[in-house]
Design a protein around this motif. Structure first.
Motif, PDB file in Angstrom:
ATOM      1  N   ILE A  56      28.590 -23.308  19.932  1.00  0.00           N
ATOM      2  CA  ILE A  56      28.343 -22.340  18.862  1.00  0.00           C
ATOM      3  C   ILE A  56      27.039 -21.596  19.124  1.00  0.00           C
ATOM      4  O   ILE A  56      26.963 -20.372  19.011  1.00  0.00           O
ATOM      5  N   GLU A  57      26.012 -22.337  19.508  1.00  0.00           N
ATOM      6  CA  GLU A  57      24.714 -21.733  19.834  1.00  0.00           C
ATOM      7  C   GLU A  57      24.855 -20.761  21.013  1.00  0.00           C
ATOM      8  O   GLU A  57      24.331 -19.645  20.981  1.00  0.00           O
ATOM      9  N   ALA A  58      25.560 -21.180  22.052  1.00  0.00           N
ATOM     10  CA  ALA A  58      25.730 -20.338  23.235  1.00  0.00           C
ATOM     11  C   ALA A  58      26.514 -19.071  22.901  1.00  0.00           C
ATOM     12  O   ALA A  58      26.187 -17.986  23.399  1.00  0.00           O
ATOM     13  N   ALA A  59      27.533 -19.185  22.066  1.00  0.00           N
ATOM     14  CA  ALA A  59      28.324 -18.009  21.696  1.00  0.00           C
ATOM     15  C   ALA A  59      27.454 -16.957  21.021  1.00  0.00           C
ATOM     16  O   ALA A  59      27.611 -15.759  21.263  1.00  0.00           O
ATOM     17  N   GLU A  60      26.535 -17.399  20.172  1.00  0.00           N
ATOM     18  CA  GLU A  60      25.636 -16.456  19.495  1.00  0.00           C
ATOM     19  C   GLU A  60      24.759 -15.718  20.500  1.00  0.00           C
ATOM     20  O   GLU A  60      24.502 -14.528  20.363  1.00  0.00           O
ATOM     21  N   VAL A  61      24.317 -16.408  21.535  1.00  0.00           N
ATOM     22  CA  VAL A  61      23.489 -15.793  22.579  1.00  0.00           C
ATOM     23  C   VAL A  61      24.326 -14.855  23.433  1.00  0.00           C
ATOM     24  O   VAL A  61      23.955 -13.712  23.689  1.00  0.00           O
ATOM     25  N   TYR A  62      25.499 -15.325  23.889  1.00  0.00           N
ATOM     26  CA  TYR A  62      26.327 -14.542  24.806  1.00  0.00           C
ATOM     27  C   TYR A  62      26.880 -13.278  24.149  1.00  0.00           C
ATOM     28  O   TYR A  62      27.129 -12.293  24.833  1.00  0.00           O
ATOM     29  N   ARG A  63      27.076 -13.290  22.842  1.00  0.00           N
ATOM     30  CA  ARG A  63      27.562 -12.077  22.156  1.00  0.00           C
ATOM     31  C   ARG A  63      26.565 -10.933  22.246  1.00  0.00           C
ATOM     32  O   ARG A  63      26.922  -9.783  22.078  1.00  0.00           O
ATOM     33  N   LYS A  64      25.312 -11.251  22.517  1.00  0.00           N
ATOM     34  CA  LYS A  64      24.265 -10.232  22.634  1.00  0.00           C
ATOM     35  C   LYS A  64      24.039  -9.812  24.086  1.00  0.00           C
ATOM     36  O   LYS A  64      23.198  -8.968  24.363  1.00  0.00           O
ATOM     37  N   ASP A  65      24.794 -10.392  25.010  1.00  0.00           N
ATOM     38  CA  ASP A  65      24.644 -10.111  26.433  1.00  0.00           C
ATOM     39  C   ASP A  65      24.853  -8.624  26.691  1.00  0.00           C
ATOM     40  O   ASP A  65      25.850  -8.048  26.284  1.00  0.00           O
ATOM     41  N   GLN A  66      23.926  -8.013  27.393  1.00  0.00           N
ATOM     42  CA  GLN A  66      23.989  -6.580  27.662  1.00  0.00           C
ATOM     43  C   GLN A  66      25.153  -6.200  28.570  1.00  0.00           C
ATOM     44  O   GLN A  66      25.627  -5.076  28.527  1.00  0.00           O
ATOM     45  N   GLU A  67      25.600  -7.124  29.407  1.00  0.00           N
ATOM     46  CA  GLU A  67      26.678  -6.801  30.321  1.00  0.00           C
ATOM     47  C   GLU A  67      28.045  -7.155  29.774  1.00  0.00           C
ATOM     48  O   GLU A  67      29.047  -6.946  30.426  1.00  0.00           O
ATOM     49  N   ASP A  68      28.109  -7.677  28.573  1.00  0.00           N
ATOM     50  CA  ASP A  68      29.379  -8.035  27.960  1.00  0.00           C
ATOM     51  C   ASP A  68      30.123  -6.760  27.581  1.00  0.00           C
ATOM     52  O   ASP A  68      29.647  -5.989  26.754  1.00  0.00           O
ATOM     53  N   PRO A  69      31.295  -6.500  28.191  1.00  0.00           N
ATOM     54  CA  PRO A  69      32.028  -5.281  27.835  1.00  0.00           C
ATOM     55  C   PRO A  69      32.508  -5.360  26.385  1.00  0.00           C
ATOM     56  O   PRO A  69      33.137  -6.323  25.982  1.00  0.00           O
ATOM     57  N   LYS A  70      32.174  -4.361  25.617  1.00  0.00           N
ATOM     58  CA  LYS A  70      32.507  -4.359  24.194  1.00  0.00           C
ATOM     59  C   LYS A  70      33.756  -3.520  23.922  1.00  0.00           C
ATOM     60  O   LYS A  70      33.722  -2.543  23.213  1.00  0.00           O
ATOM     61  N   ASP A  71      34.849  -3.891  24.525  1.00  0.00           N
ATOM     62  CA  ASP A  71      36.101  -3.173  24.318  1.00  0.00           C
ATOM     63  C   ASP A  71      36.904  -3.914  23.262  1.00  0.00           C
ATOM     64  O   ASP A  71      37.538  -4.935  23.543  1.00  0.00           O
ATOM     65  N   GLU A  72      36.887  -3.412  22.057  1.00  0.00           N
ATOM     66  CA  GLU A  72      37.551  -4.090  20.938  1.00  0.00           C
ATOM     67  C   GLU A  72      39.068  -4.044  21.028  1.00  0.00           C
ATOM     68  O   GLU A  72      39.752  -4.657  20.225  1.00  0.00           O
ATOM     69  N   THR A  73      39.601  -3.329  22.029  1.00  0.00           N
ATOM     70  CA  THR A  73      41.057  -3.284  22.178  1.00  0.00           C
ATOM     71  C   THR A  73      41.586  -4.430  23.032  1.00  0.00           C
ATOM     72  O   THR A  73      42.787  -4.627  23.125  1.00  0.00           O
ATOM     73  N   LYS A  74      40.681  -5.202  23.659  1.00  0.00           N
ATOM     74  CA  LYS A  74      41.102  -6.271  24.567  1.00  0.00           C
ATOM     75  C   LYS A  74      40.801  -7.643  23.977  1.00  0.00           C
ATOM     76  O   LYS A  74      39.764  -7.850  23.372  1.00  0.00           O
ATOM     77  N   PHE A  75      41.728  -8.560  24.195  1.00  0.00           N
ATOM     78  CA  PHE A  75      41.620  -9.916  23.667  1.00  0.00           C
ATOM     79  C   PHE A  75      41.959 -10.915  24.756  1.00  0.00           C
ATOM     80  O   PHE A  75      42.735 -10.627  25.659  1.00  0.00           O
ATOM     81  N   CYS A  76      41.400 -12.098  24.658  1.00  0.00           N
ATOM     82  CA  CYS A  76      41.734 -13.198  25.552  1.00  0.00           C
ATOM     83  C   CYS A  76      42.079 -14.402  24.678  1.00  0.00           C
ATOM     84  O   CYS A  76      41.284 -14.811  23.836  1.00  0.00           O
ATOM     85  N   ILE A  77      43.256 -14.942  24.864  1.00  0.00           N
ATOM     86  CA  ILE A  77      43.713 -16.103  24.093  1.00  0.00           C
ATOM     87  C   ILE A  77      43.822 -17.280  25.052  1.00  0.00           C
ATOM     88  O   ILE A  77      44.455 -17.175  26.100  1.00  0.00           O
ATOM     89  N   VAL A  78      43.214 -18.391  24.709  1.00  0.00           N
ATOM     90  CA  VAL A  78      43.302 -19.601  25.523  1.00  0.00           C
ATOM     91  C   VAL A  78      43.887 -20.699  24.646  1.00  0.00           C
ATOM     92  O   VAL A  78      43.355 -20.986  23.568  1.00  0.00           O
ATOM     93  N   GLU A  79      44.980 -21.269  25.087  1.00  0.00           N
ATOM     94  CA  GLU A  79      45.624 -22.356  24.348  1.00  0.00           C
ATOM     95  C   GLU A  79      45.910 -23.494  25.307  1.00  0.00           C
ATOM     96  O   GLU A  79      46.217 -23.260  26.472  1.00  0.00           O
ATOM     97  N   ARG A  80      45.850 -24.711  24.812  1.00  0.00           N
ATOM     98  CA  ARG A  80      46.107 -25.880  25.662  1.00  0.00           C
ATOM     99  C   ARG A  80      47.087 -26.804  24.954  1.00  0.00           C
ATOM    100  O   ARG A  80      47.001 -27.003  23.753  1.00  0.00           O
ATOM    101  N   TYR A  81      48.002 -27.379  25.734  1.00  0.00           N
ATOM    102  CA  TYR A  81      49.008 -28.291  25.207  1.00  0.00           C
ATOM    103  C   TYR A  81      49.090 -29.511  26.101  1.00  0.00           C
ATOM    104  O   TYR A  81      48.922 -29.416  27.308  1.00  0.00           O
ATOM    105  N   GLU A  82      49.365 -30.656  25.513  1.00  0.00           N
ATOM    106  CA  GLU A  82      49.482 -31.890  26.285  1.00  0.00           C
ATOM    107  C   GLU A  82      50.830 -32.001  26.981  1.00  0.00           C
ATOM    108  O   GLU A  82      50.939 -32.619  28.023  1.00  0.00           O
TER     109      GLU A  82
END
Length: 84
Positions: free
Chosen positions: A24-50
């Motif tokens: 949670i702490e890291a996500a708050e930092v990484y969201r401010k990353d200057q190189e993070d592409p801010k394209d609100e039209t793109k999503f990444c979904i990660v799901e895991r199943y046993e």
């Protein structure tokens, strides 16, 4: 071009809450990353199943695709892999 990293990790049971807190702490930092592409039209979904059967059940669920697919600019890019 955009480079995407998906990380899978498993905490020791006695450290689960600490790892959650750090993520949670890291996500708050990484969201401010200057190189993070801010394209609100793109999503990444990660799901895991046993079990593969659970994954198949999810992929065949008729709820998500009929709603989302007509709203997409490009077809979904779905990658599956099995880990031990």
């Amino acid at each position: 071009m955009v480079y995407t990293i998906v990380v899978h990790l498993q905490a020791k049971p006695e450290h689960v809450e600490e790892v959650k807190g750090k993520l949670i702490e890291a996500a708050e930092v990484y969201r401010k990353d200057q190189e993070d592409p801010k394209d609100e039209t793109k999503f990444c979904i990660v799901e895991r199943y046993e079990k593969e059967s659970s994954q198949q059940y999810h992929l065949n669920n008729p709820t998500f695709d009929p709603f989302v697919v007509p709203k997409l600019a490009q077809p979904m890019d779905l990658t599956r892999w099995e880990e031990m």
